[in-house]
Design a protein around this motif. Structure first.
Motif, PDB file in Angstrom:
ATOM      1  N   VAL A  37       0.870  -1.175   0.000  1.00 37.03           N
ATOM      2  CA  VAL A  37       0.000   0.000   0.000  1.00 37.03           C
ATOM      3  C   VAL A  37       0.905   1.223   0.000  1.00 37.03           C
ATOM      4  CG1 VAL A  37      -1.750   1.289   1.250  1.00 37.03           C
ATOM      5  CG2 VAL A  37      -1.828  -1.211   1.240  1.00 37.03           C
ATOM      6  N   ASN A  38       0.882   1.966  -1.070  1.00 31.16           N
ATOM      7  CA  ASN A  38       1.706   3.172  -1.175  1.00 31.16           C
ATOM      8  C   ASN A  38       0.948   4.354  -0.581  1.00 31.16           C
ATOM      9  OD1 ASN A  38       4.258   2.578  -2.983  1.00 31.16           O
ATOM     10  ND2 ASN A  38       2.558   1.373  -3.812  1.00 31.16           N
ATOM     11  N   LYS A  85      -0.270   7.334  -8.546  1.00 30.28           N
ATOM     12  CA  LYS A  85      -0.122   5.874  -8.550  1.00 30.28           C
ATOM     13  C   LYS A  85      -0.325   5.259  -7.164  1.00 30.28           C
ATOM     14  CE  LYS A  85       3.306   6.060 -12.288  1.00 30.28           C
ATOM     15  NZ  LYS A  85       4.743   5.846 -12.613  1.00 30.28           N
ATOM     16  N   GLN A  87      -2.108   4.529  -3.283  1.00 34.35           N
ATOM     17  CA  GLN A  87      -3.450   4.168  -2.796  1.00 34.35           C
ATOM     18  C   GLN A  87      -4.003   5.224  -1.845  1.00 34.35           C
ATOM     19  OE1 GLN A  87      -0.898   1.581  -2.908  1.00 34.35           O
ATOM     20  NE2 GLN A  87      -1.848   1.213  -4.889  1.00 34.35           N
ATOM     21  N   LEU A  88      -3.098   5.900  -1.115  1.00 34.42           N
ATOM     22  CA  LEU A  88      -3.534   6.882  -0.128  1.00 34.42           C
ATOM     23  C   LEU A  88      -2.710   8.158  -0.228  1.00 34.42           C
ATOM     24  CD1 LEU A  88      -4.135   5.190   3.375  1.00 34.42           C
ATOM     25  CD2 LEU A  88      -5.766   6.575   2.070  1.00 34.42           C
ATOM     26  N   SER A 111      -6.491   7.988 -11.716  1.00 31.51           N
ATOM     27  CA  SER A 111      -5.944   7.692 -10.387  1.00 31.51           C
ATOM     28  C   SER A 111      -7.040   7.254  -9.416  1.00 31.51           C
ATOM     29  CB  SER A 111      -5.235   8.928  -9.820  1.00 31.51           C
ATOM     30  OG  SER A 111      -4.813   8.694  -8.490  1.00 31.51           O
ATOM     31  N   LYS A 112      -6.722   6.221  -8.633  1.00 37.23           N
ATOM     32  CA  LYS A 112      -7.666   5.723  -7.631  1.00 37.23           C
ATOM     33  C   LYS A 112      -7.247   6.092  -6.213  1.00 37.23           C
ATOM     34  CE  LYS A 112      -9.098   1.836 -10.526  1.00 37.23           C
ATOM     35  NZ  LYS A 112      -9.188   0.359 -10.652  1.00 37.23           N
ATOM     36  N   VAL A 113      -6.273   6.996  -6.093  1.00 37.74           N
ATOM     37  CA  VAL A 113      -5.773   7.384  -4.772  1.00 37.74           C
ATOM     38  C   VAL A 113      -6.887   8.022  -3.944  1.00 37.74           C
ATOM     39  CG1 VAL A 113      -4.979   9.684  -5.504  1.00 37.74           C
ATOM     40  CG2 VAL A 113      -3.903   8.549  -3.546  1.00 37.74           C
ATOM     41  N   GLN A 114      -6.942   7.666  -2.667  1.00 36.80           N
ATOM     42  CA  GLN A 114      -7.902   8.264  -1.740  1.00 36.80           C
ATOM     43  C   GLN A 114      -7.204   9.357  -0.936  1.00 36.80           C
ATOM     44  OE1 GLN A 114     -10.235   5.587   0.660  1.00 36.80           O
ATOM     45  NE2 GLN A 114     -10.509   4.110  -0.993  1.00 36.80           N
ATOM     46  N   VAL A 189      -8.512   1.136   2.625  1.00 33.39           N
ATOM     47  CA  VAL A 189      -7.910   0.807   1.322  1.00 33.39           C
ATOM     48  C   VAL A 189      -7.300  -0.596   1.315  1.00 33.39           C
ATOM     49  CG1 VAL A 189      -7.433   3.227   0.768  1.00 33.39           C
ATOM     50  CG2 VAL A 189      -5.651   1.835   1.862  1.00 33.39           C
ATOM     51  N   ASP A 190      -7.063  -1.159   2.496  1.00 33.55           N
ATOM     52  CA  ASP A 190      -6.425  -2.479   2.573  1.00 33.55           C
ATOM     53  C   ASP A 190      -7.067  -3.315   3.682  1.00 33.55           C
ATOM     54  OD1 ASP A 190      -4.635  -4.574   2.191  1.00 33.55           O
ATOM     55  OD2 ASP A 190      -3.093  -3.661   3.481  1.00 33.55           O
TER      56      ASP A 190
END
Length: 335
Positions: A37-38, A85, A87-88, A111-114, A189-190
């Motif tokens: 998880v980035n 790129k 996730q958060l 982008s799907k970053v929250q 997210v995870d």
């Protein structure tokens, strides 16, 4: 001949610009890592908490370089690429990072970053101290109902003149809320590692609660309550532990004071028997030393924990070691 020289001139300018940008970013950021998880964070305290809660399941990238003060820093194009790129994206909010709205608009369309504002749920402080950069000025409407007017010394409480104090993390009580928001965002997210995030958060929360209890116990013992600081970064600390903050500058460390403000502060220092003027390591101590010389007192460090210096990073300092040093210096100054 002229066109050739022009092309050469533009090439040299472009090359210098690339080198400058590369140099500016040498100590910041990082690369996306596949299989983890980035998490991209905007400055140090959020980065530290995200790493502690995330553990081996998370790859954290801190945008703010070591040794840089966050108030007027702005991101690079590579930061936008990395965040797109990830996730958060975790930012403080409460007006600290004025660049965030445009930054989020610049992310890749797919982008799907929250993006998560980790100061949500904190009872925010409102002040009429303007920093000249609109930090805290009206970009957090969903916080407004829970805000209070603390730390404003002139008594002007007109709605349009109030600004949000963004320095939430400087109080362990607020830091605990921020850590909870970071934990929740990681679980969202995870969910596969939900229990691991909870377990690591519990350990961090215990440390923050212990730090909070120590601040409460130790600062209740000292006779003094007045602190004079470089910039208005300690409002939450003052509110939560019964202190009165008097700042040389406003919410930002480059908001220059007026001459009459310095004179009034020098009088306050003498009248209240204040022994120390606090300064910070990431900003100039010139005004703090000027005031200390005028009032005939000494200076001490009070760290807003906005980032680490090169030396602090080398010494493995962190939020807890810096806050412990803050407490010891407060005890010394308020005896």
């Amino acid at each position: 001949m002229v066109s050739r020289m022009s092309r050469k001139g533009w090439f040299m300018v472009a090359l210098m610009l690339v080198l400058v940008l590369a140099g500016c970013g040498a100590k910041s950021g990082g690369n996306i890592v596949e299989g983890k998880v980035n998490v991209v964070t905007t400055f140090y305290p959020i980065y530290e908490f995200a790493k502690e809660i995330g553990g081996d399941d998370v790859h954290a990238i801190n945008l703010l370089p070591v040794g840089v003060e966050p108030h007027d820093w702005t991101p690079r194009s590579q930061d936008i690429i990395n965040t797109s790129k990830a996730q958060l994206f975790l930012y403080n909010g409460a007006g600290l990072e004025g660049w965030v709205p445009n930054f989020l608009k610049g992310l890749d369309r797919g982008s799907k970053v929250q993006a998560v504002e980790v100061s949500q749920g904190i009872n925010l402080i409102k002040t009429n101290e303007d920093d000249g950069h609109n930090h805290g000025g009206g970009d957090n409407a969903d916080h407004e109902s829970g805000a209070e007017d603390h730390g404003a010394e002139s008594g002007n409480t007109g709605g349009d003149s109030l600004h949000t104090d963004p320095h939430t993390w400087v109080s362990p009580k607020s830091a605990l809320i921020m850590a909870g928001n970071i934990k929740n965002s990681l679980q969202n997210v995870d969910p596969e590692h939900k229990d691991a995030y909870q377990e690591r958060y519990n350990k961090l929360a215990e440390r923050l609660k212990a730090l909070d209890a120590k601040f409460e116990t130790e600062l209740a013992k000292v006779p003094g309550k007045e602190i004079v600081v470089s910039h208005q970064a300690f409002g939450y600390l003052a509110r939560d532990y019964g202190l009165d903050q008097h700042a040389i500058m406003g919410l930002s460390p480059d908001a220059e004071p007026r001459g009459q403000d310095m004179v009034a502060l020098a009088k306050l220092v003498k009248d209240e028997g204040i022994k120390y003027i606090f300064f910070e390591e990431l900003v100039s101590d010139r005004l703090a030393k000027t005031l200390a010389n005028e009032a005939g007192v000494s200076t001490l460090v009070l760290n807003p924990v906005e980032g680490l210096t090169q030396e602090q990073e080398k010494n493995n300092d962190n939020y807890f070691t810096l806050m412990e040093k803050n407490l010891q210096n407060l005890i010394l100054a308020l005896q």
